[in-house]
Design a protein around this motif. Structure first.
Motif, PDB file in Angstrom:
ATOM      1  N   SER A  63       0.715  -1.251  -0.046  1.00 23.94           N
ATOM      2  CA  SER A  63      -0.027   0.027  -0.040  1.00 23.94           C
ATOM      3  C   SER A  63       0.743   1.306  -0.058  1.00 23.94           C
ATOM      4  N   GLY A  64       2.199   1.058   0.086  1.00 20.43           N
ATOM      5  CA  GLY A  64       3.067   2.262   0.375  1.00 20.43           C
ATOM      6  C   GLY A  64       3.017   2.692   1.470  1.00 20.43           C
ATOM      7  N   ALA A  65       2.331   2.310   2.625  1.00 22.78           N
ATOM      8  CA  ALA A  65       2.309   2.579   3.918  1.00 22.78           C
ATOM      9  C   ALA A  65       3.850   2.421   4.766  1.00 22.78           C
ATOM     10  N   TRP A  66       4.503   1.278   4.231  1.00 22.78           N
ATOM     11  CA  TRP A  66       5.761   0.975   4.999  1.00 22.78           C
ATOM     12  C   TRP A  66       6.671   2.235   4.814  1.00 22.78           C
ATOM     13  N   ALA A  67       7.083   2.778   3.285  1.00 18.92           N
ATOM     14  CA  ALA A  67       7.749   3.837   3.059  1.00 18.92           C
ATOM     15  C   ALA A  67       7.536   4.953   3.723  1.00 18.92           C
ATOM     16  N   GLN A  68       6.020   5.240   3.940  1.00 15.05           N
ATOM     17  CA  GLN A  68       5.505   6.532   4.744  1.00 15.05           C
ATOM     18  C   GLN A  68       6.015   6.331   6.229  1.00 15.05           C
ATOM     19  N   ARG A  69       5.672   5.274   6.805  1.00 19.19           N
ATOM     20  CA  ARG A  69       5.976   4.990   8.157  1.00 19.19           C
ATOM     21  C   ARG A  69       7.424   5.340   8.518  1.00 19.19           C
ATOM     22  N   ARG A  70       8.303   4.651   7.492  1.00 20.62           N
ATOM     23  CA  ARG A  70      10.058   4.698   7.634  1.00 20.62           C
ATOM     24  C   ARG A  70      10.135   6.394   7.837  1.00 20.62           C
ATOM     25  N   ALA A  71       9.475   7.100   6.841  1.00 13.88           N
ATOM     26  CA  ALA A  71       9.576   8.703   6.634  1.00 13.88           C
ATOM     27  C   ALA A  71       9.113   9.361   8.088  1.00 13.88           C
ATOM     28  N   GLU A  72       7.962   8.767   8.403  1.00 12.77           N
ATOM     29  CA  GLU A  72       7.601   9.584   9.699  1.00 12.77           C
ATOM     30  C   GLU A  72       8.470   8.976  10.696  1.00 12.77           C
TER      31      GLU A  72
END
Length: 346
Positions: A276-285
């Motif tokens: 879903s792309g949430a993994w990369a977003q979580r790493r950015a957060e």
């Protein structure tokens, strides 16, 4: 990418590395001593060590980010350490390399950790594919140590594919860890009725997987009932990720029942978030949270050291302690002084 061995040799280049580059090379080469030394370096608060630690992190950064970062929290008595040992040994049997960063309550007298998890995870500590590092939380809030984020990066650069961060577990403030891990596991003991009220909604909302431990023997029925009640509560909370529904499972760290399913959940969670792309977003957060944590810590340190505020700090602290000045007005006065602004005396 091949994983370096952690076996020590006689010609261990990390006996006394003189530079951050040398330490990074030894770390990447598989030296367990270099790994321990690197974590010690990043945890140090000495100014000269901080400079070396920052250089080390910059050097190893290209080799970080590949591991699955799992935060593990829960109240005292839930069996977190026992679970981590069983979970880690099962992971090693699967070919994984497990690093455990265990944060213990800090001693106000000596400043060190009151309990060391190496004494509670003796079998896992002896495993060649595992690394356990107990650290003191000190005055840090949120259940983690100040440099846990950097310690995670060090473990990743050393080739560990799974990093487990165990929080202090002393209350409901164990939430900072959720800002530095990919998946947040909440481990709970069997409970019933009013005991369920002790687990607040805030920490439940952060959990990606809830485990009711001690599901064996006489507690099996209690654990099963508790899991059903927690599952009902979880369904009332909006999922944090569209592709993942928080699950509630019963496990037994004593017998190993349910441990295999937890590993499957970890794999499914990562796959779902990556899709879903949430993994990369979580790493950015996570990176943004680390930035603001450093800004906050740095500003506080500079504030205390600034001549304009340091000269008045002790006097104003005494006035606040004596009830002659409110904390809010004292803070405004000191902040104005440190910024070179004029603040009217109350």
């Amino acid at each position: 990418m091949s994983r370096p061995s952690l076996r020590r040799t006689r010609e261990d280049p990390a006996v006394r590395p003189q530079t951050a580059d040398a330490l990074a090379a030894a770390l990447r080469g598989g030296s367990r001593r270099a790994l321990a030394r690197a974590v010690t370096l990043v945890e140090s608060s000495r100014p000269d060590h901080r400079e070396q630690a920052e250089r080390l992190i910059e050097t190893i950064l290209p080799w970080t980010g590949g591991a699955t970062r799992v935060g593990i929290s829960g109240p005292p008595g839930a069996g977190k350490s026992t679970f981590i040992e069983r979970f880690g040994l099962d992971g090693i049997a699967r070919g994984k390399r497990i690093a455990v960063l265990a944060v213990d309550p800090g001693s106000k007298r000596g400043g060190g950790a009151i309990l060391g998890d190496k004494t509670r995870m003796t079998e896992l500590a002896r495993a060649p594919g595992a690394f356990i590092r107990p650290s003191s939380a000190g005055a840090q809030l949120g259940g983690v140590a100040r440099r846990t984020r950097e310690a995670i990066l060090v473990c990743e650069a050393a080739g560990f594919d799974t990093v487990l961060v165990e929080t202090v577990g002393a209350g409901q403030s164990e939430t900072t860890v959720a800002e530095m891990v990919d998946m947040f596991l909440l481990i709970l003991p069997p409970a019933a009725g009013d005991e369920l009220q002790g687990i607040k909604r805030g920490i439940i909302e952060l959990a990606d997987l809830i485990l009711v431990n001690k599901a064996d023997g006489d507690l099996l029925e209690h654990a099963t009932r508790s899991a059903a009640e927690y599952a009902n509560a979880v369904h009332l909370i909006r999922p944090a990720h569209a592709g993942w529904q928080v699950a509630v499972r019963t496990v037994s760290a004593l017998t190993g029942d349910g441990i295999e399913a937890v590993w499957e959940d970890v794999a499914k969670f990562r796959a779902a978030l990556e899709a879903s792309g949430a993994w990369a977003q979580r790493r950015a957060e996570q990176a943004q949270a680390a930035l603001w944590a450093e800004i906050g810590d740095g500003l506080l340190a500079r504030f205390r050291a600034a001549p304009a505020s340091a000269a008045r700090l002790a006097k104003i602290e005494r006035e606040v302690a004596a009830g002659k000045r409110t904390a809010a007005s004292a803070a405004r006065l000191l902040l104005a002084a440190s910024l070179g602004e004029k603040a009217p005396e109350p």
